[in-house]
Design an enzyme around this catalytic site. Structure first.
Site, mmCIF file in Angstrom:
data_model
loop_
_atom_site.group_PDB
_atom_site.id
_atom_site.type_symbol
_atom_site.label_atom_id
_atom_site.label_comp_id
_atom_site.label_asym_id
_atom_site.label_seq_id
_atom_site.Cartn_x
_atom_site.Cartn_y
_atom_site.Cartn_z
ATOM 1 C CG HIS A 123 -5.893 7.704 19.554
ATOM 2 N ND1 HIS A 123 -6.215 8.578 18.351
ATOM 3 C CD2 HIS A 123 -4.843 8.480 19.786
ATOM 4 C CE1 HIS A 123 -5.393 9.572 18.041
ATOM 5 N NE2 HIS A 123 -4.569 9.539 18.943
ATOM 6 C CG ASN A 124 -9.169 7.817 15.995
ATOM 7 O OD1 ASN A 124 -8.026 7.884 16.425
ATOM 8 N ND2 ASN A 124 -9.483 7.881 14.499
ATOM 9 C CB VAL A 178 -4.736 -1.574 1.275
ATOM 10 C CG1 VAL A 178 -3.289 -1.803 0.836
ATOM 11 C CG2 VAL A 178 -5.298 -2.713 2.064
ATOM 12 C CE LYS A 179 -11.755 3.010 -0.434
ATOM 13 N NZ LYS A 179 -12.791 3.222 -0.107
ATOM 14 C CB SER A 202 -2.501 7.398 16.106
ATOM 15 O OG SER A 202 -2.779 8.799 16.138
ATOM 16 C CB ALA A 204 -1.479 5.835 -0.124
ATOM 17 C CE LYS A 246 -5.551 5.969 14.785
ATOM 18 N NZ LYS A 246 -6.576 6.161 13.870
ATOM 19 N NE ARG A 255 -5.906 -1.490 -6.697
ATOM 20 C CZ ARG A 255 -7.113 -1.075 -6.506
ATOM 21 N NH1 ARG A 255 -7.956 -1.755 -6.393
ATOM 22 N NH2 ARG A 255 -7.033 0.311 -6.137
ATOM 23 C CD GLU A 284 -7.897 13.091 16.838
ATOM 24 O OE1 GLU A 284 -7.191 12.040 16.995
ATOM 25 O OE2 GLU A 284 -8.249 13.496 15.752
ATOM 26 N N GLY A 297 0.888 -1.220 0.090
ATOM 27 C CA GLY A 297 0.050 -0.075 -0.114
ATOM 28 C C GLY A 297 0.937 1.365 -0.004
HETATM 29 P P1 2AM Z 1 -3.658 1.538 -5.511
HETATM 30 O O1 2AM Z 1 -2.475 2.330 -5.576
HETATM 31 O O2 2AM Z 1 -3.581 0.362 -6.303
HETATM 32 O O3 2AM Z 1 -4.996 2.413 -5.696
HETATM 33 C C1 2AM Z 1 -4.550 3.609 -0.438
HETATM 34 O O4 2AM Z 1 -5.756 3.869 -1.267
HETATM 35 C C2 2AM Z 1 -4.158 2.383 -0.621
HETATM 36 O O5 2AM Z 1 -4.832 1.213 -0.818
HETATM 37 C C3 2AM Z 1 -3.200 2.472 -2.341
HETATM 38 O O6 2AM Z 1 -2.132 1.624 -1.998
HETATM 39 C C4 2AM Z 1 -4.257 1.591 -3.130
HETATM 40 O O7 2AM Z 1 -3.707 0.687 -3.981
HETATM 41 C C5 2AM Z 1 -4.778 0.422 -1.939
HETATM 42 N N1 2AM Z 1 -6.001 0.197 -2.288
HETATM 43 C C6 2AM Z 1 -7.205 0.696 -2.314
HETATM 44 N N2 2AM Z 1 -8.235 -0.156 -2.409
HETATM 45 C C7 2AM Z 1 -7.803 -1.448 -2.974
HETATM 46 C C8 2AM Z 1 -8.278 -2.661 -3.350
HETATM 47 N N3 2AM Z 1 -9.805 -2.614 -3.474
HETATM 48 N N4 2AM Z 1 -7.400 -3.369 -3.717
HETATM 49 C C9 2AM Z 1 -6.057 -3.410 -3.384
HETATM 50 N N5 2AM Z 1 -5.663 -2.127 -2.935
HETATM 51 C C10 2AM Z 1 -6.319 -1.292 -2.715
#
Ligand code: 2AM
Length: 491
Positions: free
Chosen positions: A188-189, A77-78, A131, A14, A185, A36, A192, A12
């Site tokens: 924690h939020n 990742v998400k 966090s 991001a 966590k 991905r 906050e 991931g």
């Molecule tokens: P990506 O760059 O291929 O979109 C934040 O969005 C992170 O989560 C990114 O690394 C993103 O990959 C990943 N991500 C979001 N949705 C995803 C999914 N359904 N499957 C795999 N990776 C995902």
């Protein structure tokens, strides 16, 4: 194929993921990066990670092949299906004892489930709260790992070196079993939300009550930041209040008063209701955002509903400002008391052994609620790991007693002014309820029995033939209707 070199893998790329990788790299670990969309791996290696030890992988198989055993793989990742999808993709390449770590914003029930599912397959799972945002990830976040306890020795060094450090101690420790990392966590939020609402109420009282200008309020917050309220949120509040737009007006006065929320405060409030724990301050903080969000309706209401005539303040202004500082401090003590009560209750229910001193230590740095105050909470739980409530700790007991007169004066004055103080007020109401040996729930029980035959118990020492000891009693209050109440004693 050459021997694996990776200490840890991260999926991931991001900003959070990239920054955490660079942070772990700085601490001497070799990280293998995967995403991905694999072009992001190449971009990352060619730019941000250029000149580092970071390795790239273009498939899950390659990622797993590059990692030392037991493999440790962090998912950033998400939250939601993406986490389960990656776990599924990883499984064929993992071996017994390998560790999957979810560092995303997952809801704790998912982490409980994932721990059970992976452990059933001989793998280990860690759900870790992370966090501190992008900045924290890069230079030292607060890390709250929980899950398969057997995973902790293998990840401890990487986690504790990567985390923020306060007085030479890492803001990371093992939280507890299954979903407890993400649970903590979440709390924690929620806390906050509460801290922010308390600060907002103090600002409102200073501005609308005392009529002080933002620049001076900033100075008050700066002073407070040198005392018991010393914290990141007080510090940034002073900076925000000092920040002027190009025309010299404080920028904050031009921001629309409609608060957004992403939902973790709400999760905490819901968890509190589910657990039957009175986490009232976080609840009020969430509701205050809800009320703020109906701006247009409030504007209409303001035209037709009058509050009291706001008299100018005639008392000692500095004394009142000092009272306000104490009100904020006492309310904050109540909020954390409630937050820890919630964690204790959930731990009991889910059979978690939570590390309360460790939790406070993890929050001392690296995250939004970081403060000196959390050091005092750490000490309280270090002195007594089974502390029933912070208010039983000597330090906080004294603090809240000292704050009490000012706290009451502030709320009374705000009431007279018609300035809403939901968080301050609910904190005081909780305090007064908590310290009451007798509350009016006797009447509630009577009402419940009157209209629904819900039964009640008798006060010890007041038993008689009609009101026997240790029994569920139903009284025929009206002389009409029956005496029946399910599985209970009817008098
Ligand atoms: P990506 O760059 O291929 O979109 C934040 O969005 C992170 O989560 C990114 O690394 C993103 O990959 C990943 N991500 C979001 N949705 C995803 C999914 N359904 N499957 C795999 N990776 C995902």
């Amino acid at each position: 194929m050459s021997a694996p070199v990776g200490d840890i893998g991260l999926i991931g790329l991001a900003v959070m993921g990239q920054n955490l990788i660079l942070n772990m790299n700085d601490k001497g670990f070799t990280v293998v990066a995967y995403n991905r969309t694999t072009s992001k791996v190449d971009d990352f290696l060619a730019n941000e990670a250029k000149g580092t030890k970071v390795q790239g992988a273009h498939s899950i198989q390659e990622l797993c092949a590059k990692l030392k055993r037991p493999r440790k793989i962090i998912l950033l990742v998400k939250a939601g299906p993406a986490v389960d999808s990656f776990i599924q993709q990883l499984e064929p390449y993992l071996e017994k004892g390998d560790i999957v770590i979810d560092g995303g914003n997952s809801h704790y029930p998912d982490s409980i489930r994932r721990t059970q599912e992976l452990e059933a397959k001989g793998l280990l799972f860690v759900g870790s709260g992370v966090s501190g945002g992008e900045e924290g990830a890069r230079h030292g976040p607060s890390l709250m790992p929980g899950g398969s306890t057997a995973a902790w020795p293998a990840i401890k060094e990487i986690f504790q070196k990567t985390a923020a450090q306060v007085n030479g101690e890492p803001c990371c420790d093992w939280v507890g079993e299954t979903g407890s990392g993400h649970y903590v966590k979440m709390v924690h939020n929620g806390i906050e939300y509460g801290d922010m609402q308390l600060i907002a109420e103090a600002y409102d009282i200073l501005k609308r009550g005392l009529g002080i200008h933002e620049s001076e309020i900033a100075d008050i917050f700066t002073t407070w930041n040198k005392g018991v309220l010393d914290s990141f949120l007080i510090e940034i509040t002073a900076n925000i209040l000092k920040f002027n737009d190009d025309d010299g007006e404080p920028l904050v006065t031009k921001i629309l008063d409609k608060a957004g929320q992403k939902g973790t405060g709400k999760w905490t409030a819901i968890a509190a209701l589910d657990a039957g724990t009175a986490v009232t301050l976080i609840g009020e903080a969430v509701f205050a955002r809800c009320l703020s969000a109906i701006k247009e309706e409030r504007v209409r209401a303001s035209k037709v509903i009058n509050g009291p005539q706001r008299e100018p303040f005639r008392g000692d202004k500095q004394q009142f400002i000092d009272d306000l500082e104490q009100a904020l401090y006492a309310s904050k003590i109540i909020s954390y008391t409630q937050g820890f009560m919630l964690m204790r209750e959930t731990a009991k229910e889910l059979d978690w052994n939570l590390n309360y001193a460790g939790i406070a230590r993890m929050w001392r740095g690296g995250c939004i609620i970081k403060s000196v105050f959390l050091g005092d909470i750490t000490s309280a739980y270090e002195k007594n790991k089974d502390l029933e409530s912070l208010l039983f700790d000597n330090f906080f007991n004294k603090a809240v007693h000292k704050a009490q007169p000012g706290w009451r004066r502030v709320i009374a004055q705000a009431c007279l002014w018609g300035i809403p103080t939901p968080a301050f007020s609910t904190a005081l109401a909780f305090f007064d309820g908590y310290r009451s040996e007798v509350v009016p729930a006797n009447l509630l029980q009577a009402q419940r029995d009157y209209f629904g035959a819900h039964t009640f118990r008798v006060v010890s020492g007041k038993e008689n033939a009609r009101l026997p000891k240790d029994r569920d009693i139903h009284i025929n209050w009206t002389g009409r209707g029956g005496n029946v109440s399910a599985s209970s004693y009817s008098a």
